[in-house]
Design a protein around this motif. Structure first.
Motif, PDB file in Angstrom:
ATOM      1  N   UNK A  69       0.847  -1.190   0.000  1.00 52.75           N
ATOM      2  CA  UNK A  69       0.000   0.000   0.000  1.00 52.75           C
ATOM      3  C   UNK A  69       0.885   1.244   0.000  1.00 52.75           C
ATOM      4  N   UNK A  70       0.528   2.223  -0.821  1.00 53.06           N
ATOM      5  CA  UNK A  70       1.252   3.503  -0.841  1.00 53.06           C
ATOM      6  C   UNK A  70       0.415   4.536  -0.097  1.00 53.06           C
ATOM      7  N   UNK A  71       1.028   5.192   0.881  1.00 52.65           N
ATOM      8  CA  UNK A  71       0.358   6.241   1.630  1.00 52.65           C
ATOM      9  C   UNK A  71       1.250   7.458   1.772  1.00 52.65           C
ATOM     10  N   UNK A  72       0.666   8.554   2.227  1.00 50.11           N
ATOM     11  CA  UNK A  72       1.461   9.762   2.428  1.00 50.11           C
ATOM     12  C   UNK A  72       1.040  10.450   3.718  1.00 50.11           C
ATOM     13  N   UNK A  73       1.988  11.203   4.266  1.00 50.32           N
ATOM     14  CA  UNK A  73       1.749  12.029   5.448  1.00 50.32           C
ATOM     15  C   UNK A  73       2.002  13.485   5.083  1.00 50.32           C
ATOM     16  N   UNK A  74       1.257  14.392   5.706  1.00 54.00           N
ATOM     17  CA  UNK A  74       1.455  15.812   5.430  1.00 54.00           C
ATOM     18  C   UNK A  74       2.425  16.453   6.409  1.00 54.00           C
ATOM     19  N   UNK A  75       3.164  15.622   7.156  1.00 55.61           N
ATOM     20  CA  UNK A  75       4.139  16.146   8.104  1.00 55.61           C
ATOM     21  C   UNK A  75       5.300  15.154   8.231  1.00 55.61           C
ATOM     22  N   UNK A  76       6.389  15.627   8.805  1.00 59.36           N
ATOM     23  CA  UNK A  76       7.552  14.790   9.063  1.00 59.36           C
ATOM     24  C   UNK A  76       7.313  14.046  10.379  1.00 59.36           C
ATOM     25  N   UNK A  77       7.110  12.724  10.335  1.00 63.02           N
ATOM     26  CA  UNK A  77       6.688  12.005  11.539  1.00 63.02           C
ATOM     27  C   UNK A  77       7.853  11.691  12.484  1.00 63.02           C
ATOM     28  N   UNK A  78       7.502  11.471  13.730  1.00 62.59           N
ATOM     29  CA  UNK A  78       8.450  10.934  14.703  1.00 62.59           C
ATOM     30  C   UNK A  78       8.111   9.461  14.880  1.00 62.59           C
ATOM     31  N   UNK A  79       8.968   8.603  14.377  1.00 65.07           N
ATOM     32  CA  UNK A  79       8.692   7.174  14.425  1.00 65.07           C
ATOM     33  C   UNK A  79       9.018   6.595  15.798  1.00 65.07           C
ATOM     34  N   UNK A  80       8.183   5.665  16.229  1.00 63.45           N
ATOM     35  CA  UNK A  80       8.371   4.998  17.520  1.00 63.45           C
ATOM     36  C   UNK A  80       8.408   3.493  17.260  1.00 63.45           C
ATOM     37  N   UNK A  81       9.586   2.879  17.287  1.00 65.52           N
ATOM     38  CA  UNK A  81       9.668   1.446  16.987  1.00 65.52           C
ATOM     39  C   UNK A  81       9.089   0.580  18.097  1.00 65.52           C
ATOM     40  N   UNK A  82       8.390  -0.459  17.706  1.00 62.98           N
ATOM     41  CA  UNK A  82       7.897  -1.457  18.650  1.00 62.98           C
ATOM     42  C   UNK A  82       9.026  -2.470  18.847  1.00 62.98           C
ATOM     43  N   UNK A  83       9.677  -2.501  20.018  1.00 62.73           N
ATOM     44  CA  UNK A  83      10.938  -3.234  20.163  1.00 62.73           C
ATOM     45  C   UNK A  83      10.854  -4.734  19.914  1.00 62.73           C
TER      46      UNK A  83
END
Length: 213
Positions: free
Chosen positions: A133-147
């Motif tokens: 799936x191709x998606x887009x965000x309108x902002x620069x996200x802060x990613x939070x990895x699930x360890x």
């Protein structure tokens, strides 16, 4: 590469016939002796969804890739697109990709605008039929990895993905001891190969039609 122009192009392009297996085959691993890699399964493939999430960062377009943790499984330590297995509560594989990406990298599915999808892809190694799936965000996200599922997150540029100098090949030894000759994308000093590279190869092929670089 302009973010709005690129995502607008992709939104229209995914409605047209896709290169599919022709693109996938360009990144398909082979046995080290040159023989094709063949895997057979006795059960029907399970469904899944992964997300190619585009966003703008200081005028450049990026997307996240995750590194799987080390574990006793076929995709141990590999680079991948965020995503996972279809569950009964999912409406479809689009929902799977968004839900799993929220769980793995912390991006709220309500904030992702879905552009469309690439061709459904059969991951022979794990017997999954996966929708990219191709998606887009309108902002620069802060990613939070699930360890438990994500050892690291990298954010390569889309322009690097389509840079021919990033397309390389080398021998990789997989967990069962087989030696494979693998085309791969060299992104953020990571080796992106196998099913992920094959799916991204279709994106590369349609981006060759994009008029502005």
């Amino acid at each position: 590469m302009n973010f709005d122009e690129l995502t607008g192009f992709l939104e229209k392009r995914v409605q047209m016939p896709m290169p599919g297996d022709v693109a996938h085959q360009k990144m398909k691993p082979k046995m080290a002796n040159g023989a094709p890699l063949k895997l057979k399964h006795s059960t029907p493939p399970r469904r899944g969804g992964v997300l190619i999430l585009l966003y703008e960062d200081q005028g450049k377009v990026r997307f996240p890739l995750i590194q799987r943790p080390s574990y006793d499984g076929i995709h141990s330590d590999q680079m991948a697109l965020p995503g996972g297995r279809y569950e009964e509560e999912d409406l479809d594989q689009f929902h799977t990709a968004l839900r799993e990406s929220h769980e793995e990298i912390g991006v709220s599915k309500e904030k992702v605008e879905v552009i469309g999808s690439l061709s459904e892809f059969f991951v022979a190694a794990s017997n999954y039929m996966v929708l990219p799936v191709i998606g887009k965000l309108d902002h620069n996200p802060k990613f939070i990895p699930e360890p438990r599922e994500v050892a690291d997150i990298v954010t390569p540029l889309v322009s690097d993905l389509i840079d021919p100098s990033r397309l390389k090949e080398k021998e990789i030894v997989v967990r069962n001891g087989y030696k494979l000759q693998c085309p791969y994308f060299d992104l953020e000093d990571r080796t992106v190969w196998g099913a992920t590279a094959m799916m991204l190869s279709e994106l590369v092929e349609i981006l060759k039609e994009y008029p502005v670089r």
